[in-house]
Design a protein around this motif. Structure first.
Motif, PDB file in Angstrom:
ATOM      1  N   LEU A   1     -94.976 149.957  23.327  1.00 12.11           N
ATOM      2  CA  LEU A   1     -95.303 151.127  22.509  1.00 12.11           C
ATOM      3  C   LEU A   1     -95.285 150.803  21.021  1.00 12.11           C
ATOM      4  O   LEU A   1     -96.225 151.079  20.296  1.00 12.11           O
ATOM      5  N   CYS A   2     -94.142 150.192  20.543  1.00 12.83           N
ATOM      6  CA  CYS A   2     -93.974 150.035  19.089  1.00 12.83           C
ATOM      7  C   CYS A   2     -94.016 148.566  18.654  1.00 12.83           C
ATOM      8  O   CYS A   2     -93.850 148.273  17.480  1.00 12.83           O
TER       9      CYS A   2
ATOM     10  N   CYS B   1     -92.094 145.335  22.926  1.00 13.54           N
ATOM     11  CA  CYS B   1     -92.265 146.735  23.332  1.00 13.54           C
ATOM     12  C   CYS B   1     -93.754 147.069  23.410  1.00 13.54           C
ATOM     13  O   CYS B   1     -94.514 146.789  22.494  1.00 13.54           O
TER      14      CYS B   1
ATOM     15  N   CYS C   1     -87.181 152.781  21.450  1.00 14.05           N
ATOM     16  CA  CYS C   1     -88.126 153.896  21.303  1.00 14.05           C
ATOM     17  C   CYS C   1     -88.507 154.487  22.654  1.00 14.05           C
ATOM     18  O   CYS C   1     -89.266 155.445  22.707  1.00 14.05           O
TER      19      CYS C   1
ATOM     20  N   CYS D   1     -87.111 149.630  25.455  1.00 15.50           N
ATOM     21  CA  CYS D   1     -86.982 149.537  24.001  1.00 15.50           C
ATOM     22  C   CYS D   1     -86.216 150.752  23.496  1.00 15.50           C
ATOM     23  O   CYS D   1     -86.172 151.795  24.140  1.00 15.50           O
TER      24      CYS D   1
HETATM   25 ZN   LIG Z   1     -90.535 150.345  21.179  1.00 16.31          ZN
END
Ligand SMILES: [Zn+2]
Ligand SMILES: *Cc1c(COP(=O)(O)O)cnc(C)c1O
Length: 394
Positions: free
Chosen positions: A13-14, A11, A29, A27
């Motif tokens: 982002l995370c 991912c 998230c 993902c």
């Molecule tokens: Zn994520």
């Protein structure tokens, strides 16, 4: 050619990890997933010398693409587009070193072919047989062509003012076309609402991880074509930003492979005045963009009011010391006509916008006349006859 060495998806982002060889969208998230490779091992087996005998398409970079089984590859000859020296236009706008990567020569007349060739090949490999896409036009054309070549079912949702070329091309490829009274964001909502019930795999920009991989080959290619040196600046017409994100990823991969050094081009994101969420976020110093209300531009590929991967685009622009700049529709159409007159290249309005943007940044001194500049003309002007015909009434 050595095998590729995909290790997992990650991912953006995370950083959560996902297993390779399976079908994923976003993902949990909401972040887009990126494909990761064992580049240390790939570095042992893959060398720049292998290119003398590699295929003359983007699949020459197959060791850094996610397809495991070569028989899954659906190719119509995408990639290895020419890098043209634009002397006359360069001189007029104040550059001694202006190059244009002409992506209009790809199958279906735009660089969307790269992303969809890779994504559809992965659908074949992973057994996805029913696909859906919201599109401003060119992604739809490319999906239609590759789905037809692969014998897969495709459902396409486009704004009802989509260029005629995209509409006819999709119909001719025999896919299911729905015209929507709204923007690409409205098309996206329809796909999201219906996909589970219909059993469609959503190949929306960045909602599936493989279009980035196809588009990143633009980064490998420009390095190869310039003798494994990157230019001083890259102008990229930004809608969803996939090409920018992909090239930025490709540069890191090539550095890990030992093919290039640390230097990166200034990444310059070009948008239309009537839809400039990235430019606004850049100017405000924001990490994410905000939905651009009443988005409107003849450069259909740039009419993306809220790009999902905005933070990745903004990162690349900022880390590279680049900038973001918007161009008015009448200016980009004029730039397209002057480019055709001067160089014989009939560019998509999106590519033409980059010429106008380069002219401004050279005049302002952000770039200097000896900087090596690469502009991505992302499509052919032939796909935009309505936009250009306002200048040539009959
Ligand atoms: Zn994520
Ligand atoms: C889709 C498209 C763009 C924008 O591409 P992204 O990678 O999504 O930013 C630019 N130009 C043309 C011609 C397009 O079709």
């Amino acid at each position: 050619m050595p095998d590729n060495l995909v290790t997992h998806l990650e991912c953006s982002l995370c950083t959560r990890k996902y297993e390779a060889g399976k079908t994923w969208n976003l993902c949990e998230c909401g972040g887009p997933l990126l494909v990761r490779y064992d580049l240390d091992r790939l570095r042992e087996s893959w060398s720049r010398d292998s290119f003398a005998t590699a295929p003359n398409s983007m699949w020459r970079y197959a060791p850094a693409l996610p397809v495991q089984n070569p028989s899954s590859i659906i190719s119509l000859g995408e990639g290895m587009t020419p890098l043209i020296t634009a002397k006359t236009t360069g001189k007029r706008i104040g550059s001694n070193n202006l190059l244009i990567k002409d992506e209009g020569l790809n199958p279906t007349g735009s660089f969307k072919a790269r992303g969809l060739s890779c994504a559809i090949s992965m659908c074949v490999e992973l057994g996805q047989r029913k696909l859906a896409i919201p599109s401003a036009g060119n992604a739809a054309s490319a999906l239609a062509a590759y789905a037809a070549a692969a014998g897969l079912e495709a459902h396409i949702f486009m704004p009802n003012d989509v260029p005629q070329a995209n509409f006819i091309e999709c119909k001719a490829c025999g896919v299911n076309v729905t015209l929507v009274d709204g923007l690409i964001s409205d098309c996206g909502r329809i796909v999201a609402e219906r996909k589970d019930k219909e059993g469609w795999y959503d190949v929306s920009t960045l909602k599936e991880p493989y279009r980035i991989e196809g588009k990143k080959t633009m980064g490998y290619e420009v390095a190869e074509q310039l003798g494994w040196k990157l230019p001083d600046a890259i102008f990229y017409p930004t809608g969803g930003g996939v090409g920018m994100i992909g090239m930025w990823k490709a540069f890191d991969e090539m550095e890990a492979l030992g093919w290039i050094g640390k230097k990166r081009p200034k990444m310059i994101s070009v948008q239309a005045e009537g839809c400039q969420p990235i430019v606004r976020a850049f100017n405000e110093g924001a990490a994410r963009s905000q939905f651009w209300e009443n988005a409107s531009t003849v450069a259909a590929g740039l009419r993306v009011p809220k790009p999902l991967g905005d933070f990745l685009v903004l990162n690349a622009v900022r880390e590279s010391g680049g900038t973001a700049i918007a161009v008015a529709d009448h200016v980009l159409i004029e730039a397209g006509i002057r480019l055709a007159t001067e160089e014989g290249m009939f560019a998509a309005p999106e590519g033409a916008a980059c010429i106008a943007a380069a002219e401004r940044l050279l005049a302002e001194g952000f770039l200097s006349k000896d900087d090596q500049i690469v502009i991505y003309n992302t499509g052919s002007g032939l796909k935009y006859l309505e936009a250009y015909s306002t200048r040539y009434p009959r």
